[in-house]
Design an enzyme around this catalytic site. Structure first.
Site, mmCIF file in Angstrom:
data_model
loop_
_atom_site.group_PDB
_atom_site.id
_atom_site.type_symbol
_atom_site.label_atom_id
_atom_site.label_comp_id
_atom_site.label_asym_id
_atom_site.label_seq_id
_atom_site.Cartn_x
_atom_site.Cartn_y
_atom_site.Cartn_z
ATOM 1 N N TYR A 1 0.837 -1.203 0.000
ATOM 2 C CA TYR A 1 0.000 0.000 0.000
ATOM 3 C C TYR A 1 0.872 1.254 0.000
ATOM 4 O O TYR A 1 1.371 1.698 1.036
ATOM 5 C CB TYR A 1 -0.944 0.016 1.213
ATOM 6 C CG TYR A 1 -2.034 -1.027 1.183
ATOM 7 C CD1 TYR A 1 -2.414 -1.650 -0.006
ATOM 8 C CD2 TYR A 1 -2.719 -1.390 2.351
ATOM 9 C CE1 TYR A 1 -3.420 -2.610 -0.026
ATOM 10 C CE2 TYR A 1 -3.727 -2.345 2.333
ATOM 11 C CZ TYR A 1 -4.064 -2.948 1.149
ATOM 12 O OH TYR A 1 -5.060 -3.887 1.132
ATOM 13 N N HIS B 1 -1.875 -11.987 -0.208
ATOM 14 C CA HIS B 1 -2.715 -10.921 -0.794
ATOM 15 C C HIS B 1 -3.501 -11.414 -2.007
ATOM 16 O O HIS B 1 -4.651 -11.028 -2.196
ATOM 17 C CB HIS B 1 -1.815 -9.739 -1.163
ATOM 18 C CG HIS B 1 -2.486 -8.409 -1.088
ATOM 19 N ND1 HIS B 1 -1.822 -7.269 -0.759
ATOM 20 C CD2 HIS B 1 -3.767 -8.021 -1.312
ATOM 21 C CE1 HIS B 1 -2.665 -6.231 -0.781
ATOM 22 N NE2 HIS B 1 -3.852 -6.679 -1.110
ATOM 23 N N SER C 1 -13.539 -3.459 1.407
ATOM 24 C CA SER C 1 -14.399 -2.541 0.632
ATOM 25 C C SER C 1 -15.874 -2.751 1.016
ATOM 26 O O SER C 1 -16.741 -2.889 0.135
ATOM 27 C CB SER C 1 -14.184 -2.701 -0.871
ATOM 28 O OG SER C 1 -12.831 -2.473 -1.225
ATOM 29 N N PRO C 2 -16.188 -2.735 2.336
ATOM 30 C CA PRO C 2 -17.559 -3.038 2.767
ATOM 31 C C PRO C 2 -18.566 -1.947 2.419
ATOM 32 O O PRO C 2 -19.772 -2.186 2.464
ATOM 33 C CB PRO C 2 -17.416 -3.172 4.293
ATOM 34 C CG PRO C 2 -16.252 -2.297 4.631
ATOM 35 C CD PRO C 2 -15.304 -2.433 3.474
ATOM 36 N N LEU C 3 -18.050 -0.755 2.076
ATOM 37 C CA LEU C 3 -18.962 0.331 1.676
ATOM 38 C C LEU C 3 -18.957 0.493 0.159
ATOM 39 O O LEU C 3 -19.341 1.552 -0.349
ATOM 40 C CB LEU C 3 -18.536 1.644 2.343
ATOM 41 C CG LEU C 3 -18.584 1.654 3.873
ATOM 42 C CD1 LEU C 3 -17.950 2.928 4.432
ATOM 43 C CD2 LEU C 3 -20.033 1.531 4.358
ATOM 44 N N GLY D 1 -17.048 3.389 -0.601
ATOM 45 C CA GLY D 1 -17.667 4.622 -0.117
ATOM 46 C C GLY D 1 -19.049 4.861 -0.701
ATOM 47 O O GLY D 1 -19.859 5.588 -0.132
ATOM 48 N N PHE D 2 -19.359 4.209 -1.826
ATOM 49 C CA PHE D 2 -20.628 4.462 -2.505
ATOM 50 C C PHE D 2 -21.830 4.248 -1.581
ATOM 51 O O PHE D 2 -22.806 5.005 -1.601
ATOM 52 C CB PHE D 2 -20.758 3.560 -3.750
ATOM 53 C CG PHE D 2 -21.962 3.887 -4.577
ATOM 54 C CD1 PHE D 2 -21.895 4.848 -5.578
ATOM 55 C CD2 PHE D 2 -23.188 3.270 -4.334
ATOM 56 C CE1 PHE D 2 -23.018 5.194 -6.317
ATOM 57 C CE2 PHE D 2 -24.323 3.612 -5.062
ATOM 58 C CZ PHE D 2 -24.232 4.578 -6.053
ATOM 59 N N ALA E 1 -23.871 6.705 0.633
ATOM 60 C CA ALA E 1 -24.870 7.591 -0.003
ATOM 61 C C ALA E 1 -24.485 9.071 0.129
ATOM 62 O O ALA E 1 -25.335 9.935 0.073
ATOM 63 C CB ALA E 1 -26.272 7.340 0.575
HETATM 64 N N1 NAP Z 1 -7.339 -7.626 0.370
HETATM 65 C C1 NAP Z 1 -7.481 -6.788 -0.628
HETATM 66 O O1 NAP Z 1 -7.167 -7.105 -1.771
HETATM 67 C C2 NAP Z 1 -8.063 -5.434 -0.357
HETATM 68 C C3 NAP Z 1 -8.545 -4.651 -1.405
HETATM 69 C C4 NAP Z 1 -9.114 -3.403 -1.099
HETATM 70 C C5 NAP Z 1 -9.157 -2.976 0.217
HETATM 71 N N2 NAP Z 1 -8.665 -3.765 1.212
HETATM 72 C C6 NAP Z 1 -8.711 -3.343 2.629
HETATM 73 O O2 NAP Z 1 -10.041 -2.980 2.964
HETATM 74 C C7 NAP Z 1 -10.070 -1.652 3.484
HETATM 75 C C8 NAP Z 1 -11.375 -0.965 3.122
HETATM 76 O O3 NAP Z 1 -11.620 -1.005 1.744
HETATM 77 P P1 NAP Z 1 -11.723 0.304 0.833
HETATM 78 O O4 NAP Z 1 -11.043 1.433 1.500
HETATM 79 O O5 NAP Z 1 -11.294 -0.098 -0.529
HETATM 80 O O6 NAP Z 1 -13.290 0.537 0.708
HETATM 81 P P2 NAP Z 1 -14.441 1.049 1.688
HETATM 82 O O7 NAP Z 1 -14.033 0.885 3.085
HETATM 83 O O8 NAP Z 1 -15.673 0.396 1.198
HETATM 84 O O9 NAP Z 1 -14.540 2.584 1.306
HETATM 85 C C9 NAP Z 1 -13.562 3.515 1.629
HETATM 86 C C10 NAP Z 1 -13.999 4.859 1.086
HETATM 87 O O10 NAP Z 1 -15.238 5.220 1.641
HETATM 88 C C11 NAP Z 1 -15.193 6.499 2.230
HETATM 89 N N3 NAP Z 1 -15.913 6.388 3.506
HETATM 90 C C12 NAP Z 1 -15.623 5.591 4.563
HETATM 91 N N4 NAP Z 1 -16.526 5.747 5.549
HETATM 92 C C13 NAP Z 1 -17.411 6.664 5.093
HETATM 93 C C14 NAP Z 1 -18.562 7.249 5.643
HETATM 94 N N5 NAP Z 1 -18.983 6.924 6.854
HETATM 95 N N6 NAP Z 1 -19.231 8.162 4.890
HETATM 96 C C15 NAP Z 1 -18.800 8.504 3.659
HETATM 97 N N7 NAP Z 1 -17.708 7.970 3.082
HETATM 98 C C16 NAP Z 1 -17.018 7.066 3.797
HETATM 99 C C17 NAP Z 1 -13.731 6.831 2.407
HETATM 100 O O11 NAP Z 1 -13.529 8.201 2.105
HETATM 101 P P3 NAP Z 1 -12.884 9.223 3.159
HETATM 102 O O12 NAP Z 1 -11.486 8.794 3.397
HETATM 103 O O13 NAP Z 1 -12.976 10.534 2.424
HETATM 104 O O14 NAP Z 1 -13.752 9.144 4.364
HETATM 105 C C18 NAP Z 1 -13.033 5.969 1.359
HETATM 106 O O15 NAP Z 1 -12.885 6.710 0.182
HETATM 107 C C19 NAP Z 1 -8.822 -0.995 2.896
HETATM 108 O O16 NAP Z 1 -8.399 0.116 3.640
HETATM 109 C C20 NAP Z 1 -7.823 -2.130 2.915
HETATM 110 O O17 NAP Z 1 -7.226 -2.219 4.196
HETATM 111 C C21 NAP Z 1 -8.132 -4.977 0.940
#
Ligand code: NAP
Length: 333
Positions: free
Chosen positions: A56, A132, A210-212, A215-216, A219
């Site tokens: 990362y 990974h 990527s549970p959100l 971020g989508f 909403a």
């Molecule tokens: N194993 C793998 O291959 C893999 C791949 C992807 C990710 N991951 C791990 O999973 C973690 C999470 O996944 P992700 O970051 O891709 O996706 P995510 O958690 O679904 O979404 C993150 C995004 O959502 C926004 N966000 C978070 N909380 C929010 C809220 N309450 N309201 C509005 N926007 C919000 C954040 O923006 P702001 O920063 O502007 O709040 C960020 O841009 C990563 O950090 C990583 O550690 C692992």
């Protein structure tokens, strides 16, 4: 925050903090001082589960995230669970925004990675070490064998797999018990629900990345939302295309309605939905903002009954949705 157990005995906060976006894929790396404060605030709020990976970073600072996390969390090392990952590199030569990844789990490469991660994380052991991506050129049994040695040597205490399928999980677990898988999972990406039975049979946890849906599902974005073209993967993600907001109208309405009913926010509903589905699911949403850290942690206090979860699922199954980002291209080395 309450806690969950991954696998046999790895106790973690029921919501973890994904640290990737502080250094990688969500624009240029964030300010170090702000992120250091954010990580300390997370510990204060009860987050005890932190997710990073060797890769990362950016071409200029390839190890930015482990360096940040290692330094910022050093004062709390004894109170937290640190998870990191080995076994890929990015093809930074590619012109694509989301750089293709190249799996490499040769034992000598894993050995080098673990030593370097331990140094950057400023610790003598990693609590959860994930492969990974599966390397088609190295049998998973061989990787599991290396994990077994690293556990015996005390360098890691638990291991897992990311984006693994049932066959790989079974074969890996037979050699060295797997604590958790870390796969994509959200209301928009439900294809790994087919793994629930094998996870239950083998007592393996599901860390949802990527549970959100990036971020989508909060909403909080709309047609006007713009993302940095060269450094923010969201600029190329299908759920953030202009026409996707219309295609996801029903989904966004469902999130808003449920949020209102539960006195919560859409992001909290998205996380509570998976937490209430299975006791072994632990989402790891990522954020750079303290107020969102708090909002996401609040999801652990929201209860959706089994009937409510089922009702949401059947609506999700019927409604129209846009495509969702399903991961970067994997290239052979
Ligand atoms: N194993 C793998 O291959 C893999 C791949 C992807 C990710 N991951 C791990 O999973 C973690 C999470 O996944 P992700 O970051 O891709 O996706 P995510 O958690 O679904 O979404 C993150 C995004 O959502 C926004 N966000 C978070 N909380 C929010 C809220 N309450 N309201 C509005 N926007 C919000 C954040 O923006 P702001 O920063 O502007 O709040 C960020 O841009 C990563 O950090 C990583 O550690 C692992």
């Amino acid at each position: 925050m309450d806690e969950r157990i991954l696998g046999k005995d790895l106790k973690v906060s029921s919501i973890g903090l994904g640290c990737m976006g502080m250094s990688h894929a969500y624009g240029a790396p964030a300010d170090k001082k702000e992120m250091t404060e954010l990580l300390a605030a997370a510990v204060d709020m009860g987050y005890t589960f932190f997710d990073t990976a060797e890769v990362y970073g950016t071409p200029e600072r390839p190890y930015d995230n482990e360096e940040l996390v290692g330094t910022a969390l050093k004062p709390y090392r004894d109170k937290i669970v640190l998870a990191t990952k080995f076994g890929i590199r990015f093809d930074y030569e590619s012109p694509q925004v989301n750089k293709p990844l190249v799996p490499d789990s040769r034992p000598e490469v894993i050995r080098k990675s673990v030593e370097e991660s331990l140094k950057r994380l400023q610790t003598d052991h990693i609590d959860l070490y994930y492969q990974h991506r599966v390397d088609p050129k190295i049998p998973i049994e061989e990787v599991a064998g290396v994990m077994s040695e690293l556990i015996q040597e005390g360098k890691i205490t638990h291991w897992g797999l990311s984006e693994a399928d049932e066959d790989t999980i079974r074969r890996a677990h037979a050699v060295c018990p797997v604590t958790a898988i870390q796969n994509r999972y959200s209301m928009m990406a439900r294809w790994y629900e087919s793994l629930f039975p094998v996870l239950e049979e083998l007592n393996i946890g599901y860390v949802a990345f990527s549970p959100l849906a990036n971020g989508f599902l909060s909403a909080k974005y709309n047609k006007e939302s713009k993302f940095e073209k060269d450094t923010d993967y969201r600029s190329a993600m299908p759920q953030f295309r202009e026409d996707s907001y219309e295609k996801n109208r029903e989904l966004l309405a469902l999130l808003h309605e449920t949020a209102e009913k539960k006195n919560a926010t859409p992001a909290q509903i998205s996380l509570a939905w998976m937490l209430c589905k299975k006791p072994y699911i632990v989402p790891i949403p990522g954020t750079r903002k303290p107020e969102r850290l708090k909002e996401n942690a609040g999801a652990a206090n929201i209860t959706l009954t089994a009937a409510e979860v089922e009702a949401i699922d059947s609506l999700l199954e019927q409604m129209e949705m846009s495509d969702v980002f399903g991961g970067t291209e994997v290239r052979n080395r």
